[in-house]
Motif scaffolding. Structure first.
Motif, PDB file in Angstrom:
ATOM      1  N   UNK A  81       1.006  -1.281   0.054  1.00  0.00           N
ATOM      2  CA  UNK A  81       0.045   0.148  -0.028  1.00  0.00           C
ATOM      3  C   UNK A  81       1.057   1.226   0.048  1.00  0.00           C
ATOM      4  N   UNK A  82       1.941   1.228   0.804  1.00  0.00           N
ATOM      5  CA  UNK A  82       2.897   2.566   0.698  1.00  0.00           C
ATOM      6  C   UNK A  82       4.027   2.448  -0.263  1.00  0.00           C
ATOM      7  N   UNK A  84       3.931   2.746  -3.778  1.00  0.00           N
ATOM      8  CA  UNK A  84       3.660   3.664  -4.616  1.00  0.00           C
ATOM      9  C   UNK A  84       4.187   4.977  -4.255  1.00  0.00           C
ATOM     10  N   UNK A  85       3.845   5.580  -3.115  1.00  0.00           N
ATOM     11  CA  UNK A  85       4.123   6.820  -2.666  1.00  0.00           C
ATOM     12  C   UNK A  85       5.891   6.874  -2.326  1.00  0.00           C
ATOM     13  N   UNK A  88       7.383   7.255  -5.495  1.00  0.00           N
ATOM     14  CA  UNK A  88       7.365   8.688  -6.255  1.00  0.00           C
ATOM     15  C   UNK A  88       8.073   9.680  -5.468  1.00  0.00           C
ATOM     16  N   UNK A  89       8.153   9.401  -4.071  1.00  0.00           N
ATOM     17  CA  UNK A  89       8.833  10.365  -3.260  1.00  0.00           C
ATOM     18  C   UNK A  89      10.428  10.267  -3.372  1.00  0.00           C
ATOM     19  N   UNK A 180       4.339   6.969   7.115  1.00  0.00           N
ATOM     20  CA  UNK A 180       3.172   6.382   6.424  1.00  0.00           C
ATOM     21  C   UNK A 180       3.109   4.944   6.562  1.00  0.00           C
ATOM     22  N   UNK A 183       1.583   4.465   9.922  1.00  0.00           N
ATOM     23  CA  UNK A 183      -0.021   5.048  10.007  1.00  0.00           C
ATOM     24  C   UNK A 183      -0.856   3.794   9.205  1.00  0.00           C
ATOM     25  N   UNK A 184      -0.381   3.197   8.158  1.00  0.00           N
ATOM     26  CA  UNK A 184      -1.398   2.319   7.406  1.00  0.00           C
ATOM     27  C   UNK A 184      -1.277   0.863   8.304  1.00  0.00           C
ATOM     28  N   UNK A 187      -3.603   0.565  10.915  1.00  0.00           N
ATOM     29  CA  UNK A 187      -4.905   0.305  10.685  1.00  0.00           C
ATOM     30  C   UNK A 187      -5.181  -0.875  10.023  1.00  0.00           C
ATOM     31  N   UNK A 188      -4.394  -1.492   9.063  1.00  0.00           N
ATOM     32  CA  UNK A 188      -4.487  -3.022   8.496  1.00  0.00           C
ATOM     33  C   UNK A 188      -4.281  -3.856   9.626  1.00  0.00           C
ATOM     34  N   UNK A 191      -7.745  -4.097  11.044  1.00  0.00           N
ATOM     35  CA  UNK A 191      -8.773  -4.562   9.984  1.00  0.00           C
ATOM     36  C   UNK A 191      -8.455  -6.190  10.225  1.00  0.00           C
ATOM     37  N   UNK A 213     -12.283   1.935  11.543  1.00  0.00           N
ATOM     38  CA  UNK A 213     -11.215   2.652  11.523  1.00  0.00           C
ATOM     39  C   UNK A 213     -10.584   3.037  12.835  1.00  0.00           C
ATOM     40  N   UNK A 215      -8.135   4.631  14.045  1.00  0.00           N
ATOM     41  CA  UNK A 215      -7.839   6.032  14.620  1.00  0.00           C
ATOM     42  C   UNK A 215      -9.430   6.742  15.141  1.00  0.00           C
TER      43      UNK A 215
ATOM     44  N   UNK B 125       2.683  13.037  -6.649  1.00  0.00           N
ATOM     45  CA  UNK B 125       2.757  12.775  -5.265  1.00  0.00           C
ATOM     46  C   UNK B 125       1.444  12.303  -4.906  1.00  0.00           C
ATOM     47  N   UNK B 128       0.329   8.940  -5.968  1.00  0.00           N
ATOM     48  CA  UNK B 128       0.962   7.954  -5.400  1.00  0.00           C
ATOM     49  C   UNK B 128       0.423   7.715  -3.731  1.00  0.00           C
ATOM     50  N   UNK B 131      -3.257   4.714  -3.071  1.00  0.00           N
ATOM     51  CA  UNK B 131      -3.472   3.369  -2.543  1.00  0.00           C
ATOM     52  C   UNK B 131      -3.914   3.666  -1.326  1.00  0.00           C
ATOM     53  N   UNK B 135      -7.469   2.592   0.630  1.00  0.00           N
ATOM     54  CA  UNK B 135      -7.477   1.420   1.692  1.00  0.00           C
ATOM     55  C   UNK B 135      -8.112   1.976   2.833  1.00  0.00           C
ATOM     56  N   UNK B 136      -7.953   3.230   3.186  1.00  0.00           N
ATOM     57  CA  UNK B 136      -8.754   3.812   4.474  1.00  0.00           C
ATOM     58  C   UNK B 136     -10.110   3.900   4.034  1.00  0.00           C
ATOM     59  N   UNK B 139     -12.206   1.027   4.720  1.00  0.00           N
ATOM     60  CA  UNK B 139     -12.031   0.628   6.315  1.00  0.00           C
ATOM     61  C   UNK B 139     -13.177   1.835   7.189  1.00  0.00           C
ATOM     62  N   UNK B 140     -13.312   2.979   6.436  1.00  0.00           N
ATOM     63  CA  UNK B 140     -13.802   3.982   7.216  1.00  0.00           C
ATOM     64  C   UNK B 140     -15.176   4.485   6.850  1.00  0.00           C
TER      65      UNK B 140
END
Lengths: 229, 263
Positions: A81-82, A84-85, A88-89, A180, A183-184, A187-188, A191, A213, A215, B125, B128, B131, B135-136, B139-140
């Motif tokens: 999930x993290x 792609x970011x 990109x960063x 990130x 944070x993910x 949550x996962x 779930x 959720x 949070x 950005x 990116x 996803x 995902x959130x 779940x939310x």
């Protein structure tokens, strides 16, 4: 013959684990092809092993099997999930040429977390044998995950040290990834619960109210404590 | 027959990749005030990347309202790139006029390309983060949480876009300042020994114009987002392309969402 083959496979896995923890061979620090299949296999096998122990709190084999599936799932899906970011960063900060080395570090740290968890599994089992108090099991597993995460950070830092020395912008990527990812992953994990399996509840792969959720629940709880409502 | 579209797609992908890696904002090109990336590539890249994040944003409405919410996915994927491009459209004329008055080296085409490049980086950005948003979303139920999460991601992506632009401007105006003779010497001598001296470099007027414009761009962008809402789609309200209520603004609504999150 099959016993010999199994022993060979086990020694190969141990060799792989040793190489991953020491950062040698194909798991050495630096660029080149990322050994994602090897790290993935180590992660799945060791994560499954810890999950099985984790889920055996109430002596229910089905819960142990489900938890065995869920621990590697947690580590792999959070990363995906993290990713792609993270990619990109790295690209936007002009660090794409080092991406293979950085990604190798990230995957190695995930593999390390799973291996360390597996190594801590006997301690968790000892905790389960010592007490049938559910909150104690929760705290024990929390401590084990914290220790494994610290070990993962050691591996990540080892891979990132030369990168940061080369270009300090890598520090931004590393911090961004950690924020990130945590944070993910929280949550996962919410779930995918239950991992331990409260004895009073039925064995299920996911709880019927799984898609909530974490949070929002935490902020609600904090608000209730503060306001007394 | 298929080689032509394939090669143009490859060229497009290569250009976008080069842009994200800073290949079009190298010092040697900026020295001569040139940014060699086609406007069309930048616009298409912005549309595609914005649409990707818009889809992730709109999924919330889909999960909350079922089939009825699918239209919100489409609406958000159109509105996210529009938000950035319209903001640029509104603020670009004033920037160009001010920078021309300040005798900036960048001509109109190059200014536009530079700003579009920053928008594309911003949207890349943001895409990116798609996803994580998706995902959130799955779940939310909490609408305020999704609003705050999206504002945070827009903020982070905006800061990165800003960093990209600032780096390009520093390269560009650093040269300009040097050419105007306002850069101080890097070393001076004390008792015959050369010492490194750190001095504050005065920024040229044209760079200060860009800095002021960035603030205006941010404020206009936030308000444009308010005008183009809904992006996420409040589950208690029916789908509309645009909300009729014109009172309030982006900042007030964000603080309200933060407040509701803690209730």
């Amino acid at each position: 013959m099959s016993a010999i083959a199994a022993r060979l496979r086990a020694s190969r896995l141990l060799g792989e684990v040793d190489s991953l923890l020491r950062g040698t061979g194909v798991h050495a620090v630096g660029g080149g092809r990322v050994p994602w299949v090897r790290i993935g296999l180590v992660l799945i096998v060791t994560g499954f092993a810890y999950g099985c122990v984790m889920g055996y709190f109430a002596g229910r084999p089905r819960q142990a099997f489900y938890s065995g599936l869920k621990v590697p799932l947690l580590l792999v899906v959070s990363t995906l999930i993290c990713l792609p970011n993270y990619f990109m960063v790295n690209t936007v900060l002009g660090l794409r040429d080092d991406f293979a080395a950085a990604f190798r570090g990230v995957l190695s740290s995930q593999g390390t977390v799973a291996v360390v968890l597996a190594a801590l599994a006997p301690l968790t089992a000892l905790g389960y044998v010592s007490s049938s108090f559910y909150p104690f099991a929760t705290v024990t597993n929390g401590v084990m995950f914290a220790l494994a995460s610290i070990a993962g950070q050691v591996t990540l830092a080892r891979h990132y040290r030369p990168l940061i020395a080369k270009n300090p912008k890598h520090r931004v990527c590393l911090r961004g990834w950690l924020v990130l990812y945590v944070f993910v992953a929280i949550q996962l994990a919410w779930v995918l619960r239950p991992f331990i399996g409260a004895p009073r509840m039925r064995v299920r792969f996911l709880r019927h109210d799984a898609w909530g959720n974490a949070y929002v629940h935490v902020t609600d709880a904090v608000w209730q404590v503060l306001t007394g409502q | 027959m298929t080689s032509e579209p394939q090669s143009s797609f490859r060229r497009f992908a290569r250009d976008v990749d080069q842009l994200l890696r800073g290949g079009f904002t190298q010092e040697d090109q900026l020295k001569i005030g040139k940014i060699e990336v086609p406007v069309r590539t930048l616009v298409i890249a912005s549309l595609v990347l914005g649409a990707l994040y818009g889809c992730a944003m709109g999924i919330y409405s889909w999960t909350m309202r079922g089939g009825e919410g699918v239209i919100q996915v489409f609406a958000s994927s159109v509105k996210v790139p529009l938000l950035f491009l319209l903001t640029l459209l509104v603020t670009f004329p004033s920037l160009y006029v001010s920078s021309a008055l300040a005798r900036s080296r960048l001509l109109v085409g190059d200014s536009l390309r530079l700003l579009l490049a920053a928008v594309a980086v911003n949207l890349a950005l943001l895409a990116s983060f798609g996803t994580v948003t998706a995902f959130f979303t799955l779940c939310t139920d909490s609408y305020p949480f999704m609003v705050v999460l999206n504002v945070a991601f827009f903020g982070v992506a905006g800061l990165v876009g800003l960093g990209f632009l600032r780096q390009a401007l520093t390269r560009l105006f650093g040269e300009e300042a040097s050419a105007q003779g306002v850069l101080p010497r890097e070393t001076e001598e004390a008792d015959g020994i050369p010492l490194m001296v750190k001095r504050r470099v005065p920024r040229p007027v044209s760079q200060r114009v860009f800095s002021v414009w960035l603030v205006i761009y941010g404020i206009v962008g936030a308000q444009m987002g308010w005008i183009l809402r809904p992006f996420v789609g409040a589950p208690s309200l029916p789908f509309t392309w645009f909300r009729q209520q014109r009172e309030s603004n982006f900042f007030a609504a964000t603080f309200e969402a933060l407040g509701k999150l803690f209730q």
